[in-house]
Design a protein around this motif. Structure first.
Motif, short mmCIF file in Angstrom:
data_model
loop_
_atom_site.label_atom_id
_atom_site.label_comp_id
_atom_site.label_asym_id
_atom_site.label_seq_id
_atom_site.Cartn_x
_atom_site.Cartn_y
_atom_site.Cartn_z
N CYS A 1 1.45 1.53 17.60
CA CYS A 1 0.54 1.75 16.52
C CYS A 1 -1.05 1.22 15.99
O CYS A 1 -0.50 -0.38 15.69
CB CYS A 1 1.58 2.47 15.53
SG CYS A 1 2.50 3.86 16.25
N THR A 2 -1.52 1.60 14.89
CA THR A 2 -2.53 1.26 14.37
C THR A 2 -2.16 0.71 12.83
O THR A 2 -1.73 2.23 12.43
CB THR A 2 -3.87 1.82 14.10
OG1 THR A 2 -4.28 1.72 15.44
CG2 THR A 2 -4.59 0.53 13.30
N GLN A 3 -1.96 -0.46 12.24
CA GLN A 3 -1.24 -0.47 10.94
C GLN A 3 -2.06 -1.59 10.26
O GLN A 3 -2.54 -2.30 11.15
CB GLN A 3 0.33 -1.48 11.16
CG GLN A 3 1.32 -0.90 12.29
CD GLN A 3 2.82 -0.66 11.67
OE1 GLN A 3 2.76 -1.73 10.68
NE2 GLN A 3 3.29 0.23 11.63
N LEU A 4 -1.58 -1.10 8.46
CA LEU A 4 -3.24 -1.69 7.66
C LEU A 4 -2.05 -2.64 7.47
O LEU A 4 -1.21 -3.16 7.02
CB LEU A 4 -3.14 -1.04 6.56
CG LEU A 4 -3.98 -1.29 5.10
CD1 LEU A 4 -4.92 -1.38 6.10
CD2 LEU A 4 -3.98 0.05 4.26
N VAL A 5 -2.45 -4.00 7.27
CA VAL A 5 -1.93 -4.94 6.84
C VAL A 5 -2.81 -5.76 6.00
O VAL A 5 -4.48 -6.18 5.71
CB VAL A 5 -2.33 -6.17 8.26
CG1 VAL A 5 -2.08 -7.46 8.14
CG2 VAL A 5 -1.29 -5.15 9.88
N LEU A 6 -2.46 -6.47 5.24
CA LEU A 6 -2.75 -7.44 3.76
C LEU A 6 -2.80 -7.87 4.05
O LEU A 6 -1.75 -9.05 4.59
CB LEU A 6 -2.51 -7.41 2.56
CG LEU A 6 -2.89 -7.84 1.34
CD1 LEU A 6 -4.39 -7.70 0.85
CD2 LEU A 6 -2.23 -7.12 0.45
N ARG B 1 1.20 -8.96 5.76
CA ARG B 1 1.75 -7.60 5.72
C ARG B 1 1.71 -6.17 5.68
O ARG B 1 0.71 -5.85 5.23
CB ARG B 1 3.09 -8.31 4.39
CG ARG B 1 3.55 -9.18 4.32
CD ARG B 1 4.64 -9.49 3.15
NE ARG B 1 5.47 -10.66 3.37
CZ ARG B 1 6.75 -10.75 3.79
NH1 ARG B 1 7.33 -10.19 4.81
NH2 ARG B 1 6.54 -12.24 3.54
N ASN B 2 2.70 -5.75 6.69
CA ASN B 2 2.21 -4.19 6.98
C ASN B 2 2.85 -3.06 5.55
O ASN B 2 2.85 -4.12 4.13
CB ASN B 2 2.68 -3.10 7.79
CG ASN B 2 3.93 -3.70 8.24
OD1 ASN B 2 4.66 -3.71 7.24
ND2 ASN B 2 3.49 -2.97 9.95
N ASP B 3 2.36 -1.77 5.58
CA ASP B 3 3.05 -1.38 4.03
C ASP B 3 4.73 -1.41 3.94
O ASP B 3 4.47 -1.23 3.02
CB ASP B 3 2.12 0.35 4.54
CG ASP B 3 2.30 1.24 3.23
OD1 ASP B 3 1.88 1.28 2.33
OD2 ASP B 3 3.55 1.84 3.55
N GLY B 4 5.17 -1.37 5.46
CA GLY B 4 6.86 -1.51 4.96
C GLY B 4 7.03 -2.86 5.14
O GLY B 4 8.43 -2.76 4.86
N ASN B 5 6.33 -3.69 4.41
CA ASN B 5 5.96 -5.07 4.13
C ASN B 5 6.92 -5.80 5.13
O ASN B 5 7.11 -7.39 4.96
CB ASN B 5 7.67 -5.29 3.25
CG ASN B 5 6.97 -6.11 1.91
OD1 ASN B 5 5.96 -7.08 2.20
ND2 ASN B 5 8.32 -6.53 1.97
N LEU B 6 6.83 -5.84 6.46
CA LEU B 6 7.21 -6.59 7.44
C LEU B 6 5.92 -7.79 8.32
O LEU B 6 5.17 -6.89 7.46
CB LEU B 6 7.07 -5.71 8.52
CG LEU B 6 8.47 -5.09 9.35
CD1 LEU B 6 8.89 -4.11 10.56
CD2 LEU B 6 9.11 -6.16 9.39
N LYS B 7 5.71 -8.67 8.33
CA LYS B 7 4.93 -10.01 8.46
C LYS B 7 4.57 -9.26 9.43
O LYS B 7 5.12 -9.00 11.32
CB LYS B 7 5.93 -11.19 8.83
CG LYS B 7 4.57 -12.38 8.84
CD LYS B 7 5.83 -13.26 9.03
CE LYS B 7 6.17 -14.24 7.65
NZ LYS B 7 6.50 -14.98 7.99
N VAL B 8 2.96 -9.14 9.73
CA VAL B 8 2.24 -9.49 11.45
C VAL B 8 1.30 -10.36 11.16
O VAL B 8 0.72 -11.18 10.33
CB VAL B 8 1.30 -8.06 10.98
CG1 VAL B 8 0.98 -7.40 11.92
CG2 VAL B 8 2.48 -6.81 10.41
#
Length: 587
Positions: A506-511, A526-533
């Motif tokens: 999947c493609t995820q938006l990361v801050l 971190r992605n929308d779900g607050n997981l570290k990327v």
């Protein structure tokens, strides 16, 4: 030589429905001979006598018991522009920091991080300077946690380490003041002052405004404390000073205290009753953070989603609080005020490019309107912390959580139906009073059934003052607690890995937050779900500037293709730099 000492203790009871807790104000205002004198004199003996006479005259006209009772019983909201008169026994000059350097250490939860920023804001306005060098500090303040015994032991150990530093300072005649702030100061009070004579200042969570006075008193070489719990202190007019200039996110405290009175929890006794900030002050702080370029705010509270602003009379109607279906409270249903759904709606409108999170909620306070709002707003993160504590209805009842396992599971289903793709996290306690093997097995099965993305699991630690301390028996052996905890952690990691692996491909938006701690060639965010990327630091396209190649910087939104997942981390490769608004077309 001798010193004059004025000791005041005020004890006040606050009712918690059928329970009663005691709030303390323990003020030790002690000032010795010439340390508070700002004048100079060529004759040391005459200077000492003059200083004592000066202090004695000021003490005689100083505060009485009634002075403090009036202050405690009729608190008023302070305006940020207000300049308070100094107490009668101190001059305005003595309240100033005079560029003394403060070293702050923070332990515990996000609320303590925010409290550190509040305390520093107050001290900065009083003329103190901040230092990151422990050795050059004039004042060391530890912002503490009392949620578990291990957290408190960490502070005792730290004080032991600081003892040598303070002793060296005494020999060099450059005084070092040490203060304990926050929940541990509130819970242990006089034990800290009596056990550790090296501690100069105690300030509870509601006493940070008093820090300049407490430190001024401590300059005499005596101890000073204020651990009074307030019914209305929210620090609404204090704008926290961000401790990290390069930060991309910030915490915004929206309420303080907790009324839930869960059997195991010390928070109501260290943080006091629930009270919420006015919506207007919260929005003002969020706007300022947006103007500073921050891309994410986390709304904070011990029971964040029970927010209820009753400061505006026109909203104090008779409408009762909406709870999650099948949930109850340990207190009388509250009525009127602006609720969490209203605040969340308003905060999300401040800046569409700013992510909004909130923690820590209670499962009872997720009515349908909150879930619908999270679903509708792109900038409200699709991540919910849902503390379960146990998977056994019997244990949940003993904990006074206000719900059964069945009601909790039904809420999980409703959340996932309302917010597709939502990320869930939770808290669990292993080995609570009376927990049997069957109860433990039910908790294991809940972990497998829900399959959380993130989890926070701990062995039970009994706290004095709690209902469990007075009414239940801590009868699960320590080795059994630890064994059960290890089993819960193992199962959680297995299920979290499965849950997170659904993101692969999947493609995820990361801050973007900055460089990865483990690799100088990787970035993390971190992605929308607050997981570290984690992803390589590479050139990419900027969707708003076609043809332009850029490298991601902290505070950028980037799209990342996920290639692997573990129980705690996602990995992938970067596709492009984008905006929160434009990312919806890809995610």
């Amino acid at each position: 030589m001798h010193s004059l000492q004025c000791v005041l203790q005020v004890q006040r009871s606050l009712m918690w429905g059928p329970m009663a807790s005691v709030s303390w104000l323990s003020l030790r205002m002690c000032v010795a001979h010439s340390s508070l004198s700002s004048t100079t004199c060529p004759n040391p003996e005459r200077q000492e006598v003059g200083a004592r006479k000066d202090f004695s005259s000021r003490l005689a006209t100083g505060p009485t018991l009634q002075h403090f009772l009036r202050s405690a019983s009729a608190p008023q909201e302070k305006l940020s522009s207000e300049v308070e008169d100094p107490p009668p026994y101190l001059t305005m000059d003595e309240l100033l920091g005079r560029q003394r350097k403060v070293y702050l250490e923070t332990y515990g939860c996000q609320m303590n991080v925010n409290d550190t920023e509040i305390a520093w804001s107050i001290l900065q306005k009083s003329g103190y300077l901040r230092t990151s060098n422990l050795q050059e500090a004039d004042v060391i303040l530890l912002v503490t946690c009392s949620i578990r015994e291990k957290a408190e032991q960490t502070i005792w150990n730290r004080l032991h380490q600081l003892k040598a530093l303070k002793t060296r300072r005494l020999r060099s005649r450059v005084p070092l003041r040490i203060g304990i702030l926050g929940c541990m100061a509130e819970r242990l009070k006089e034990e800290i002052l009596n056990r550790e004579k090296m501690v100069d200042v105690l300030a509870g969570p509601d006493a940070y405004r008093d820090l300049p006075r407490l430190l001024a008193v401590a300059e005499s070489g005596q101890q000073a404390a204020n651990v009074l719990l307030s019914l209305d202190e929210t620090y609404a007019d204090v704008i926290p000073v961000q401790t990290s200039p390069s930060a991309t996110s910030a915490f915004v405290s929206i309420m303080r205290g907790c009324d839930n009175m869960c059997t195991y929890c010390i928070v109501p006794f260290t943080r006091g009753r629930e009270r919420s900030r006015p919506v207007a002050s919260i929005l003002e702080e969020v706007r300022k953070l947006s103007d500073q370029g921050l891309k994410e705010v986390t709304l904070l509270g011990q029971n964040v989603n029970s927010f209820r602003d009753d400061s505006e009379v026109q909203f104090n109607n008779a409408v009762s609080t909406n709870l999650s279906r099948g949930f109850t409270t340990n207190y009388k249903t509250k009525q009127g005020g602006l609720r969490f759904a209203h605040l969340l709606d308003q905060v999300s409108r401040v800046d569409p490019e700013m992510r909004i999170r909130f923690t820590s909620p209670h499962p009872k306070d997720f009515p349908d309107e909150v879930l619908q709002l999270i679903h509708e707003r792109d900038n409200i993160c699709k991540q919910i912390h849902l503390p379960a504590q146990s998977g056994s209805s019997r244990v949940l009842e003993a904990m006074r959580r206000g719900y059964s396992r069945e009601a909790y599971v039904e809420l999980v289903h409703r959340i996932r139906e309302s917010i597709p793709g939502v990320s869930l996290s939770s808290d669990f306690i292993a080995g609570f009073c009376g927990e049997t093997e069957e109860d433990h097995i039910q908790t294991v099965s809940l972990l497998r059934e829900v399959q959380y993305n993130m989890g926070f699991l701990f062995a039970y630690s009994m706290r004095q003052k709690t209902r469990a301390y007075h009414r239940l028996k801590d009868d699960v052996p320590e080795e059994v607690k630890l064994r059960r905890l290890e089993e819960l952690i193992t199962v959680f990691r297995e299920e979290a890995t499965k849950a997170n692996q659904t993101s692969v491909g999947c493609t995820q938006l990361v801050l973007v937050e900055g460089l990865s701690k483990r690799s100088a060639t990787d970035l993390c965010g971190r992605n929308d779900g607050n997981l570290k990327v984690i992803f390589p630091d590479a050139e990419m396209e900027d969707v708003n500037n076609p043809g332009l190649r850029v490298r991601a910087q902290p505070g950028d939104y980037v799209l990342v293709q996920i290639t692997s997942a573990s129980s705690q981390t996602l990995k992938g490769y970067v596709l492009c730099r984008t905006t929160l608004k434009d990312s919806s077309a890809y995610c």
